[in-house]
Design a protein around this motif. Structure first.
Motif, short mmCIF file in Angstrom:
data_model
loop_
_atom_site.label_atom_id
_atom_site.label_comp_id
_atom_site.label_asym_id
_atom_site.label_seq_id
_atom_site.Cartn_x
_atom_site.Cartn_y
_atom_site.Cartn_z
N LEU A 1 -6.27 -24.17 3.88
CA LEU A 1 -6.98 -24.12 2.60
C LEU A 1 -6.31 -23.22 1.55
O LEU A 1 -6.44 -23.49 0.35
CB LEU A 1 -8.42 -23.63 2.82
N TRP A 2 -5.66 -22.14 2.00
CA TRP A 2 -5.07 -21.19 1.06
C TRP A 2 -3.88 -20.51 1.74
O TRP A 2 -3.92 -19.33 2.09
CB TRP A 2 -6.12 -20.17 0.64
N PRO A 3 -2.79 -21.22 1.97
CA PRO A 3 -1.67 -20.68 2.78
C PRO A 3 -0.97 -19.48 2.15
O PRO A 3 -0.32 -18.71 2.85
CB PRO A 3 -0.71 -21.87 2.89
N GLU A 4 -1.09 -19.29 0.84
CA GLU A 4 -0.39 -18.18 0.18
C GLU A 4 -1.11 -16.84 0.35
O GLU A 4 -0.53 -15.78 0.12
CB GLU A 4 -0.24 -18.45 -1.33
N LEU A 5 -2.37 -16.85 0.76
CA LEU A 5 -3.19 -15.64 0.75
C LEU A 5 -2.66 -14.54 1.66
O LEU A 5 -2.59 -13.38 1.27
CB LEU A 5 -4.64 -15.98 1.11
N THR A 6 -2.31 -14.90 2.89
CA THR A 6 -1.87 -13.87 3.85
C THR A 6 -0.53 -13.24 3.47
O THR A 6 -0.16 -12.22 4.03
CB THR A 6 -1.79 -14.45 5.27
N GLY A 7 0.19 -13.84 2.53
CA GLY A 7 1.39 -13.21 2.02
C GLY A 7 1.10 -12.14 0.99
O GLY A 7 1.96 -11.31 0.67
N LEU A 8 -0.13 -12.14 0.46
CA LEU A 8 -0.54 -11.17 -0.55
C LEU A 8 -1.37 -10.04 0.03
O LEU A 8 -1.29 -8.89 -0.43
CB LEU A 8 -1.35 -11.87 -1.66
N GLU B 1 -3.82 -2.54 -6.41
CA GLU B 1 -3.17 -2.41 -7.71
C GLU B 1 -3.53 -3.59 -8.62
O GLU B 1 -3.73 -4.72 -8.15
CB GLU B 1 -1.64 -2.37 -7.53
N PRO B 2 -3.62 -3.34 -9.96
CA PRO B 2 -3.97 -4.43 -10.89
C PRO B 2 -3.02 -5.62 -10.81
O PRO B 2 -3.45 -6.77 -10.94
CB PRO B 2 -3.88 -3.74 -12.26
N GLU B 3 -1.74 -5.34 -10.56
CA GLU B 3 -0.77 -6.42 -10.45
C GLU B 3 -1.09 -7.32 -9.26
O GLU B 3 -1.00 -8.56 -9.35
CB GLU B 3 0.64 -5.84 -10.32
N ARG B 4 -1.46 -6.71 -8.14
CA ARG B 4 -1.80 -7.48 -6.95
C ARG B 4 -3.08 -8.30 -7.18
O ARG B 4 -3.20 -9.43 -6.69
CB ARG B 4 -1.95 -6.55 -5.74
N ILE B 5 -4.04 -7.73 -7.91
CA ILE B 5 -5.27 -8.46 -8.22
C ILE B 5 -4.96 -9.70 -9.07
O ILE B 5 -5.49 -10.79 -8.83
CB ILE B 5 -6.27 -7.54 -8.95
N ARG B 6 -4.07 -9.54 -10.05
CA ARG B 6 -3.67 -10.69 -10.88
C ARG B 6 -2.98 -11.76 -10.04
O ARG B 6 -3.22 -12.96 -10.22
CB ARG B 6 -2.73 -10.21 -12.01
N GLU B 7 -2.16 -11.32 -9.09
CA GLU B 7 -1.47 -12.28 -8.21
C GLU B 7 -2.47 -13.06 -7.36
O GLU B 7 -2.30 -14.27 -7.14
CB GLU B 7 -0.48 -11.54 -7.32
N LEU B 8 -3.51 -12.37 -6.88
CA LEU B 8 -4.53 -13.05 -6.07
C LEU B 8 -5.27 -14.10 -6.89
O LEU B 8 -5.49 -15.23 -6.42
CB LEU B 8 -5.52 -12.01 -5.52
N VAL B 9 -5.66 -13.74 -8.11
CA VAL B 9 -6.39 -14.69 -8.96
C VAL B 9 -5.50 -15.88 -9.32
O VAL B 9 -5.94 -17.04 -9.28
CB VAL B 9 -6.90 -13.97 -10.23
N GLN B 10 -4.24 -15.61 -9.66
CA GLN B 10 -3.31 -16.69 -9.98
C GLN B 10 -3.06 -17.59 -8.77
O GLN B 10 -2.99 -18.82 -8.89
CB GLN B 10 -1.99 -16.11 -10.49
N SER B 11 -2.92 -16.96 -7.60
CA SER B 11 -2.71 -17.74 -6.37
C SER B 11 -3.89 -18.65 -6.08
O SER B 11 -3.73 -19.79 -5.64
CB SER B 11 -2.46 -16.80 -5.19
N ALA B 12 -5.11 -18.14 -6.34
CA ALA B 12 -6.31 -18.95 -6.10
C ALA B 12 -6.34 -20.19 -7.00
O ALA B 12 -6.82 -21.25 -6.59
CB ALA B 12 -7.56 -18.10 -6.33
N SER B 13 -5.85 -20.05 -8.22
CA SER B 13 -5.88 -21.18 -9.16
C SER B 13 -4.72 -22.15 -8.95
O SER B 13 -4.81 -23.32 -9.34
CB SER B 13 -5.87 -20.66 -10.60
#
Length: 432
Positions: A181-188, A228-240
């Motif tokens: 469902l979300w293969p990129e998540l565990t890399g973040l 970190e704010p950068e990591r939060i942005r990456e998570l939101v972008q990855s979700a979309s």
């Protein structure tokens, strides 16, 4: 030679006066084999002769204690038994209350000695008791104290270990779902992250997170402002932008339930670790080892192995964990070298967790990757090699030595040199 030498006699029918009539003042070894319902007892005399086994029902335990006290009156008597889990505890308590000292014999040693005892590869309770008595006479035993204060510690360790094992299972199930469902998540974020689990419990899918305008604030709150704010942005972008399969209602519910279960077990593990810290406060050995392997692992080591000073060398300490090596080779056939896995599996399991953390260390990582490559890509072989080194380090740290990660893996130095040379070549190539 006796016919049917292992035919048992009920303890009520045993006449101790008749047994000791031919052995006045002679020392004896008594072997006990305990099961859920009954106990088999064998008495061995110094010249090698053994009495027929006594069969004791658990309700007849006071009778057994009385007859053993009568047997040991005026002579040296050694009582030995195998550590057969909770079944042995009522017997140990009764013997301790009666003032009788108890020794323990390794179940593996008893199992291996069965055929040597009488030349027959059979295994049953009467023979097991005889093997224990024989090994006790050979002094292949250790004193087994009945320590009531250690009961709470053991209970808390078992509780922590049970929840940790279940947590690992739920994380494994989540990993499989996220790969779909979300293969990129565990890399973040690491799979065991509290932030990741709370996020999955709340949203259940990357699409729900991407559609929430307050997602960034929630992620910051769940991480206690450590993300970190950068990591939060990456998570939101990855979700979309995820390439995973679009989540249906069933998959969303499944992710949420798995994440909720993992969080519950993670909380129980944390509570147990906190309780263990309170119970072992002031124990210098545990506090020193906890700096290397974590407090949970250090407590498990102490509960099962005791103080490292009991062992004459680091290799003996490692052997007690079951990390010494064994080989099965014959002629031209060369077998694989493996660890023996003797001793408590709980210790090896928690030391494995410690090795998983240490393999991420910047000093150890290059050595670990090189070791894994030599082992044909098998990470477990490299982790076991690191566990063996950690066992030696924990022995010396427990005795008062200062831990140095560069001494843990001395061979890592050459891999760091190779890594630096590789970086220099890359920088030179970029310049040209």
């Amino acid at each position: 030679m006796k016919s049917k030498p292992y035919k048992a006699t009920n303890v009520k029918d045993v006449c101790v006066a008749h047994i000791i009539g031919d052995h006045p003042g002679t020392r004896c070894d008594v072997g006990l084999d305990t099961s859920k319902s009954d106990i088999l007892v064998v008495v061995r005399w110094p010249h090698g002769a053994m009495e027929r086994p006594w069969r004791v029902e658990m309700s007849e335990l006071p009778i057994l204690v009385h007859k053993l006290k009568e047997l040991g009156d005026g002579r040296e008597m050694v009582i030995a038994m195998e550590p057969t889990g909770s079944y042995a505890d009522p017997v140990r308590q009764a013997l301790h209350d009666a003032g009788l000292k108890v020794y323990r014999v390794s179940p593996k040693a008893s199992h291996d000695y069965a055929e040597i005892l009488d030349g027959v590869p059979s295994q049953h309770d009467g023979k097991d008791a005889a093997c224990v008595a024989e090994l006790s006479a050979m002094k292949k035993r250790q004193e087994w104290k009945w320590d009531v204060s250690a009961q709470e510690l053991r209970y808390e360790i078992d509780w922590m270990d049970a929840h940790q094992r279940t947590l690992t299972q739920w994380l494994g199930r989540l990993e499989g779902l996220l790969g779909r469902l979300w293969p990129e998540l565990t890399g973040l974020l690491p799979l065991s992250s509290v932030t990741l689990l709370k996020m999955l419990e709340h949203y259940g899918s990357p699409q729900a997170l991407a559609a929430d305008p307050k997602a960034s604030n929630r992620l910051e709150s769940w991480s206690s402002r450590k993300l970190e704010p950068e990591r939060i942005r990456e998570l939101v972008q990855s979700a979309s932008r995820t390439i995973g399969v679009r989540s249906q209602s069933t998959a969303v519910m499944q992710v949420q339930r798995y994440a909720r279960a993992a969080l519950e077990h993670r909380r129980e593990v944390s509570r147990s670790k906190q309780r263990l810290k309170e119970l072992t406060k002031g124990d210098e050995v545990i506090e020193r080892q906890a700096k290397v392997a974590g407090h949970g692992t250090a407590t498990v080591l102490s509960a099962h192995l005791g103080n490292p000073q009991r062992y004459h060398c680091a290799a003996a300490y490692r052997k007690a964990i079951g990390l010494n090596l064994k080989e099965r080779s014959s002629g031209r056939w060369q077998g694989h070298i493996k660890i023996t896995k003797r001793g408590p599996s709980q210790v090896r399991r928690w030391l494995y967790f410690a090795a998983l953390r240490w393999c991420q260390d910047p000093w150890i990582r290059p050595w670990y990757e090189a070791k894994k490559k030599r082992g044909e890509g098998h990470a477990k072989r490299a982790l076991v090699a690191l566990m063996r080194k950690l066992a030696l380090a924990l022995y010396y740290v427990g005795k008062g030595a200062t831990f140095n990660v560069q001494k843990l893996v001395p061979g890592a130095k050459q891999y760091h040199k190779k890594k630096r040379r590789g970086r220099k070549r890359q920088s030179v190539a970029r310049c040209h």
